[in-house]
Design a protein around this motif. Structure first.
Motif, short mmCIF file in Angstrom:
data_model
loop_
_atom_site.label_atom_id
_atom_site.label_comp_id
_atom_site.label_asym_id
_atom_site.label_seq_id
_atom_site.Cartn_x
_atom_site.Cartn_y
_atom_site.Cartn_z
N ALA A 1 -6.06 10.57 0.37
CA ALA A 1 -5.17 11.26 1.31
C ALA A 1 -5.51 10.89 2.75
O ALA A 1 -4.61 10.69 3.57
CB ALA A 1 -5.27 12.77 1.10
N ALA A 2 -6.81 10.79 3.05
CA ALA A 2 -7.23 10.42 4.41
C ALA A 2 -6.74 9.02 4.77
O ALA A 2 -6.23 8.80 5.88
CB ALA A 2 -8.75 10.50 4.51
N ILE A 3 -6.85 8.09 3.83
CA ILE A 3 -6.37 6.72 4.08
C ILE A 3 -4.85 6.74 4.28
O ILE A 3 -4.31 6.07 5.18
CB ILE A 3 -6.76 5.78 2.92
N ALA B 1 0.09 7.25 10.20
CA ALA B 1 0.02 7.24 11.66
C ALA B 1 0.32 5.84 12.20
O ALA B 1 1.04 5.69 13.20
CB ALA B 1 -1.35 7.71 12.12
N PHE B 2 -0.23 4.82 11.55
CA PHE B 2 0.04 3.44 11.96
C PHE B 2 1.52 3.14 11.86
O PHE B 2 2.10 2.50 12.75
CB PHE B 2 -0.74 2.45 11.09
N PRO C 1 0.81 -1.22 0.00
CA PRO C 1 0.00 0.00 0.00
C PRO C 1 0.84 1.27 0.00
O PRO C 1 0.40 2.29 -0.52
CB PRO C 1 -0.83 -0.10 1.28
N ILE D 1 -3.05 9.24 5.41
CA ILE D 1 -2.74 9.84 6.71
C ILE D 1 -2.88 8.79 7.81
O ILE D 1 -2.03 8.68 8.70
CB ILE D 1 -3.68 11.05 6.99
N LEU D 2 -3.96 8.00 7.74
CA LEU D 2 -4.16 6.95 8.75
C LEU D 2 -3.04 5.93 8.70
O LEU D 2 -2.51 5.50 9.73
CB LEU D 2 -5.51 6.27 8.53
N MET D 3 -2.67 5.52 7.48
CA MET D 3 -1.59 4.52 7.34
C MET D 3 -0.27 5.06 7.85
O MET D 3 0.51 4.35 8.48
CB MET D 3 -1.46 4.09 5.88
N TRP E 1 -10.20 11.29 -0.16
CA TRP E 1 -10.34 10.01 0.54
C TRP E 1 -9.03 9.23 0.53
O TRP E 1 -8.66 8.60 1.52
CB TRP E 1 -11.49 9.19 -0.06
N ALA F 1 2.42 -1.91 10.62
CA ALA F 1 1.66 -1.34 9.51
C ALA F 1 2.51 -1.19 8.25
O ALA F 1 2.01 -1.28 7.15
CB ALA F 1 1.11 0.02 9.91
N LEU G 1 4.07 5.26 11.90
CA LEU G 1 4.85 6.02 12.88
C LEU G 1 4.62 5.49 14.30
O LEU G 1 5.52 5.56 15.14
CB LEU G 1 4.47 7.51 12.81
N ALA G 2 3.42 4.96 14.54
CA ALA G 2 3.14 4.43 15.88
C ALA G 2 3.75 3.06 16.07
O ALA G 2 4.06 2.66 17.20
CB ALA G 2 1.63 4.36 16.10
#
Lengths: 200, 174
Positions: B153-155, B161-162, B15, B157-159, B151, B172, B164-165
């Motif tokens: 870009a939103a996905i 964050a995963f 991804p 951003i979430l990925m 949409w 991820a 980086l976390a």
């Protein structure tokens, strides 16, 4: 029973076992692609405090007219994903639940009173509340969720709620529809108030 | 031949490559294609992959998110400078995300396969988006493209964050 309801009543015994099966299947929302998608998709649509606010955004967009009605579905997912990222990364945000409940009250009242705020102000109001909603989703997500599946589900769930609000908001094209939309805004404000007061 | 086939498949398996690639295709819609910048980006990405290491994944996701957000907010067509910038940076980071930690040892055919399929896919998406923008009347195709970019870009951003976390292999980013 009205004639229109008769076919529904006839199909109910057939539908019941399927509904029970669906409930059993829904219990398995663990890890993996399906679990990640279901988890991401259901997060925005299973909490009434989230649902009413997101629908209210679509309704307010309709009240504001063009271009707000189309700009909101472009901006909202971005800001909400940013809020979710803050939650996933563990960045603290004060009074998240209060912010979420307040969003229902403010956005609901904006629809009910047909407040025609300038677009930049409306965008900031909606954006601030989107961060609270996103943050709540980000902190509540399961640790084992598949990131891609979760992200796709989350964005789709949010987008569909938004579209539902916009579709309902399109009723404002007719005088009777405007009353329905404003009543829906009032109802949303009441639901938001119930969450704010802690009785929902 | 197996190396070439693997190279062709690689961008669709990860991804952190596929999502920025979709954004890139949409970002190129409505204007001249920055072919030279794109080819230079692919080469630079392969050469710099080891230098970036694991960070390439997060950088690819972050650049894709930023490009998607810009496209969503500005709408197509993007200004030429921006399109050329994205046309270089995104292919470079996608390539680096695919080959970090192994660009020196990857067979040439495999790398060539990935470069070719990345270029063709981006151009194909841009052509389809162009077709929608020019053939369908009214503002709806442009809006649909902006919503798709938003949409995506939103996905992304979430990925990001995963990643980086949880930057460990198997998390991820894996």
């Amino acid at each position: 029973m009205t004639p229109a309801l008769r076919p529904m009543a006839r199909s109910l015994p057939l539908a019941l076992p399927l509904m029970l099966l669906a409930a059993a299947a829904q219990a398995h929302t663990g890890a993996g692609h399906a679990g990640g998608f279901v988890s991401g998709f259901s997060h925005p649509i299973l909490g009434w405090d989230h649902v009413v606010a997101m629908v209210a955004v679509g309704l307010w967009g309709a009240v504001l007219g063009k271009p707000a009605i189309w700009i909101l579905p472009v901006v909202f997912p971005l800001v909400m994903a940013f809020g979710a990222a803050l939650g996933i990364l563990g960045v603290p945000l004060p009074a998240v639940e209060t912010g979420i409940a307040l969003s229902g009250v403010v956005l609901g009242l904006a629809v009910a009173l047909a407040v025609r705020a300038p677009l930049p102000i409306a965008a900031v109001v909606v954006g601030v509340f989107a961060i609270f909603h996103g943050h709540a989703h980000g902190t509540e997500l399961p640790a084992a969720a598949n990131p891609l599946a979760y992200g796709v589900g989350f964005v789709l769930g949010t987008g569909l709620l938004h579209m539902a609000g916009i579709a309902l908001g399109l009723l404002t094209a007719k005088p009777a529809g405007r009353i329905v939309v404003r009543l829906a805004g009032g109802l949303i404000a009441v639901v938001g108030g119930a969450f704010l007061a802690g009785i929902a | 031949m197996a190396a070439l086939t693997l190279g062709l498949r690689l961008p669709f398996l990860y991804p952190e490559a596929l999502l920025p690639l979709l954004v890139l295709g949409l970002a190129l819609a409505g204007g001249q294609r920055p072919l030279i910048a794109g080819l230079a980006g692919l080469g630079a990405g392969l050469l710099g992959a080891d230098l970036l290491g694991e960070a390439a994944t997060a950088l690819s996701l972050g650049a894709g998110a930023l490009a998607g957000a810009v496209l969503a907010l500005k709408g197509p067509p993007l200004p030429g400078m921006l399109r050329h910038g994205m046309g270089f940076v995104l292919p470079a980071l996608i390539m680096a995300a695919l080959y970090h930690g192994g660009s020196a040892s990857a067979p040439a055919l495999m790398a060539l396969g990935s470069m070719g399929v990345l270029a063709v896919t981006a151009l194909l998406i841009a052509e389809i988006a162009d077709l929608l923008l020019t053939r369908l009347p009214g503002p709806i195709p442009g809006l649909a493209l902006r919503i798709a970019a938003s949409w995506l870009a939103a996905i992304l951003i979430l990925m990001l964050a995963f990643v980086l976390a949880d930057p460990v292999p198997g998390g991820a980013g894996a």
